[in-house]
Design a protein around this motif. Sequence first.
Motif, PDB file in Angstrom:
ATOM      1  N   LYS A  89     -46.140-107.311  43.501  1.00  0.00           N
ATOM      2  CA  LYS A  89     -45.842-108.583  42.835  1.00  0.00           C
ATOM      3  C   LYS A  89     -46.805-108.818  41.670  1.00  0.00           C
ATOM      4  O   LYS A  89     -46.382-109.257  40.599  1.00  0.00           O
ATOM      5  CB  LYS A  89     -45.901-109.748  43.835  1.00  0.00           C
ATOM      6  N   ARG A  90     -48.082-108.504  41.875  1.00  0.00           N
ATOM      7  CA  ARG A  90     -49.054-108.654  40.776  1.00  0.00           C
ATOM      8  C   ARG A  90     -48.735-107.698  39.635  1.00  0.00           C
ATOM      9  O   ARG A  90     -48.800-108.073  38.469  1.00  0.00           O
ATOM     10  CB  ARG A  90     -50.480-108.422  41.278  1.00  0.00           C
ATOM     11  N   ARG A  91     -48.395-106.481  39.974  1.00  0.00           N
ATOM     12  CA  ARG A  91     -48.088-105.472  38.948  1.00  0.00           C
ATOM     13  C   ARG A  91     -46.900-105.899  38.079  1.00  0.00           C
ATOM     14  O   ARG A  91     -46.930-105.769  36.864  1.00  0.00           O
ATOM     15  CB  ARG A  91     -47.780-104.138  39.640  1.00  0.00           C
ATOM     16  N   LEU A  92     -45.857-106.428  38.713  1.00  0.00           N
ATOM     17  CA  LEU A  92     -44.664-106.852  37.979  1.00  0.00           C
ATOM     18  C   LEU A  92     -44.745-108.298  37.504  1.00  0.00           C
ATOM     19  O   LEU A  92     -43.874-108.761  36.780  1.00  0.00           O
ATOM     20  CB  LEU A  92     -43.417-106.679  38.852  1.00  0.00           C
ATOM     21  N   LYS A  93     -45.787-109.011  37.951  1.00  0.00           N
ATOM     22  CA  LYS A  93     -45.949-110.434  37.653  1.00  0.00           C
ATOM     23  C   LYS A  93     -44.730-111.223  38.125  1.00  0.00           C
ATOM     24  O   LYS A  93     -44.102-111.962  37.369  1.00  0.00           O
ATOM     25  CB  LYS A  93     -46.212-110.653  36.165  1.00  0.00           C
ATOM     26  N   LEU A  94     -44.420-111.047  39.431  1.00  0.00           N
ATOM     27  CA  LEU A  94     -43.291-111.725  40.057  1.00  0.00           C
ATOM     28  C   LEU A  94     -43.795-112.644  41.158  1.00  0.00           C
ATOM     29  O   LEU A  94     -44.744-112.311  41.870  1.00  0.00           O
ATOM     30  CB  LEU A  94     -42.320-110.706  40.672  1.00  0.00           C
ATOM     31  N   GLN A  95     -43.153-113.771  41.297  1.00  0.00           N
ATOM     32  CA  GLN A  95     -43.474-114.698  42.382  1.00  0.00           C
ATOM     33  C   GLN A  95     -43.013-114.131  43.719  1.00  0.00           C
ATOM     34  O   GLN A  95     -43.644-114.315  44.737  1.00  0.00           O
ATOM     35  CB  GLN A  95     -42.818-116.061  42.126  1.00  0.00           C
ATOM     36  N   TRP A  96     -41.869-113.456  43.724  1.00  0.00           N
ATOM     37  CA  TRP A  96     -41.349-112.803  44.921  1.00  0.00           C
ATOM     38  C   TRP A  96     -40.607-111.543  44.481  1.00  0.00           C
ATOM     39  O   TRP A  96     -40.246-111.397  43.321  1.00  0.00           O
ATOM     40  CB  TRP A  96     -40.430-113.734  45.712  1.00  0.00           C
ATOM     41  N   ILE A  97     -40.399-110.640  45.428  1.00  0.00           N
ATOM     42  CA  ILE A  97     -39.626-109.421  45.171  1.00  0.00           C
ATOM     43  C   ILE A  97     -38.205-109.689  45.672  1.00  0.00           C
ATOM     44  O   ILE A  97     -38.016-109.974  46.848  1.00  0.00           O
ATOM     45  CB  ILE A  97     -40.223-108.200  45.904  1.00  0.00           C
ATOM     46  N   PRO A  98     -37.202-109.606  44.800  1.00  0.00           N
ATOM     47  CA  PRO A  98     -35.831-109.971  45.198  1.00  0.00           C
ATOM     48  C   PRO A  98     -35.103-108.882  45.981  1.00  0.00           C
ATOM     49  O   PRO A  98     -34.073-108.363  45.550  1.00  0.00           O
ATOM     50  CB  PRO A  98     -35.161-110.263  43.850  1.00  0.00           C
ATOM     51  N   THR A  99     -35.639-108.522  47.172  1.00  0.00           N
ATOM     52  CA  THR A  99     -34.982-107.491  47.982  1.00  0.00           C
ATOM     53  C   THR A  99     -33.581-107.898  48.434  1.00  0.00           C
ATOM     54  O   THR A  99     -32.705-107.045  48.476  1.00  0.00           O
ATOM     55  CB  THR A  99     -35.834-107.097  49.208  1.00  0.00           C
ATOM     56  N   PRO A 100     -33.326-109.175  48.761  1.00  0.00           N
ATOM     57  CA  PRO A 100     -31.954-109.513  49.165  1.00  0.00           C
ATOM     58  C   PRO A 100     -30.942-109.314  48.033  1.00  0.00           C
ATOM     59  O   PRO A 100     -29.760-109.153  48.284  1.00  0.00           O
ATOM     60  CB  PRO A 100     -32.030-110.994  49.553  1.00  0.00           C
ATOM     61  N   ASP A 101     -31.421-109.314  46.803  1.00  0.00           N
ATOM     62  CA  ASP A 101     -30.520-109.166  45.657  1.00  0.00           C
ATOM     63  C   ASP A 101     -30.348-107.712  45.228  1.00  0.00           C
ATOM     64  O   ASP A 101     -29.735-107.444  44.196  1.00  0.00           O
ATOM     65  CB  ASP A 101     -31.044-109.983  44.468  1.00  0.00           C
ATOM     66  N   GLY A 102     -30.900-106.779  45.997  1.00  0.00           N
ATOM     67  CA  GLY A 102     -30.686-105.373  45.702  1.00  0.00           C
ATOM     68  C   GLY A 102     -31.844-104.641  45.056  1.00  0.00           C
ATOM     69  O   GLY A 102     -31.663-103.565  44.497  1.00  0.00           O
ATOM     70  N   PHE A 103     -33.052-105.203  45.109  1.00  0.00           N
ATOM     71  CA  PHE A 103     -34.229-104.536  44.556  1.00  0.00           C
ATOM     72  C   PHE A 103     -34.436-103.215  45.296  1.00  0.00           C
ATOM     73  O   PHE A 103     -34.526-103.181  46.506  1.00  0.00           O
ATOM     74  CB  PHE A 103     -35.461-105.425  44.745  1.00  0.00           C
ATOM     75  N   HIS A 104     -34.514-102.109  44.532  1.00  0.00           N
ATOM     76  CA  HIS A 104     -34.762-100.789  45.111  1.00  0.00           C
ATOM     77  C   HIS A 104     -36.003-100.202  44.455  1.00  0.00           C
ATOM     78  O   HIS A 104     -36.082-100.133  43.229  1.00  0.00           O
ATOM     79  CB  HIS A 104     -33.574 -99.850  44.889  1.00  0.00           C
ATOM     80  N   PHE A 105     -36.943 -99.789  45.282  1.00  0.00           N
ATOM     81  CA  PHE A 105     -38.220 -99.297  44.780  1.00  0.00           C
ATOM     82  C   PHE A 105     -38.045 -98.116  43.841  1.00  0.00           C
ATOM     83  O   PHE A 105     -38.786 -97.974  42.873  1.00  0.00           O
ATOM     84  CB  PHE A 105     -39.134 -98.929  45.952  1.00  0.00           C
ATOM     85  N   HIS A 106     -37.047 -97.271  44.089  1.00  0.00           N
ATOM     86  CA  HIS A 106     -36.861 -96.097  43.228  1.00  0.00           C
ATOM     87  C   HIS A 106     -36.410 -96.479  41.810  1.00  0.00           C
ATOM     88  O   HIS A 106     -36.436 -95.650  40.912  1.00  0.00           O
ATOM     89  CB  HIS A 106     -35.899 -95.078  43.858  1.00  0.00           C
ATOM     90  N   ASN A 107     -36.040 -97.741  41.584  1.00  0.00           N
ATOM     91  CA  ASN A 107     -35.676 -98.221  40.244  1.00  0.00           C
ATOM     92  C   ASN A 107     -36.809 -99.008  39.590  1.00  0.00           C
ATOM     93  O   ASN A 107     -36.583 -99.713  38.597  1.00  0.00           O
ATOM     94  CB  ASN A 107     -34.434 -99.109  40.312  1.00  0.00           C
ATOM     95  N   LEU A 108     -38.005 -98.885  40.127  1.00  0.00           N
ATOM     96  CA  LEU A 108     -39.144 -99.677  39.661  1.00  0.00           C
ATOM     97  C   LEU A 108     -39.378 -99.534  38.156  1.00  0.00           C
ATOM     98  O   LEU A 108     -39.613-100.525  37.470  1.00  0.00           O
ATOM     99  CB  LEU A 108     -40.404 -99.280  40.437  1.00  0.00           C
TER     100      LEU A 108
END
Length: 153
Positions: A89-108
């Motif tokens: 989250k700090r690296r991307l400067k995100l409040q939360w990681i949107p995993t329910p919306d389809g966030f996939h680590f391999h697309n980082l």
Amino acid sequence: MDWYDALKAWQDGKLDADEAIRISEVEDIFELWELVLGSGIDIKLGNRDHIAEMIKGHRQIQRGETVDIVDVIFEMDLIIAGITEEELKRRLKLQWIPTPDGFHFHNLADYERFLTLSNREQNDFLRGLGDDEYQLYQSLMISRAMYRDPGDL
């Protein structure tokens, strides 16, 4: 010596493999060893509590209990990458990681590139997406807009 220390010692070459396996079998976590061996995970980069939570989730799945598989896969990706969710989250400067919306680590890398675009470029990018991708990238934008650096709090 517990399972985590045994795994670190084995990876450092300070513990015989048979003894390390014996410890893992006693604590019923041999499947974690298989994951480590198969994925080349450096356990020293992982967080003990984080890995323990993943083992707990894996056991829940084995018992037939309901577990959010998307979150389990995401957590496994974090362990393999040697990063915690807070660091991500700090690296991307995100409040939360949107995993329910389809966030996939391999697309980082794609997400990082998107988040470096200007607002106008992001909106242009969104126009060409299908509904599912649109929802994910919109969630990334919202999470970025709500981000507050922990150092500023």
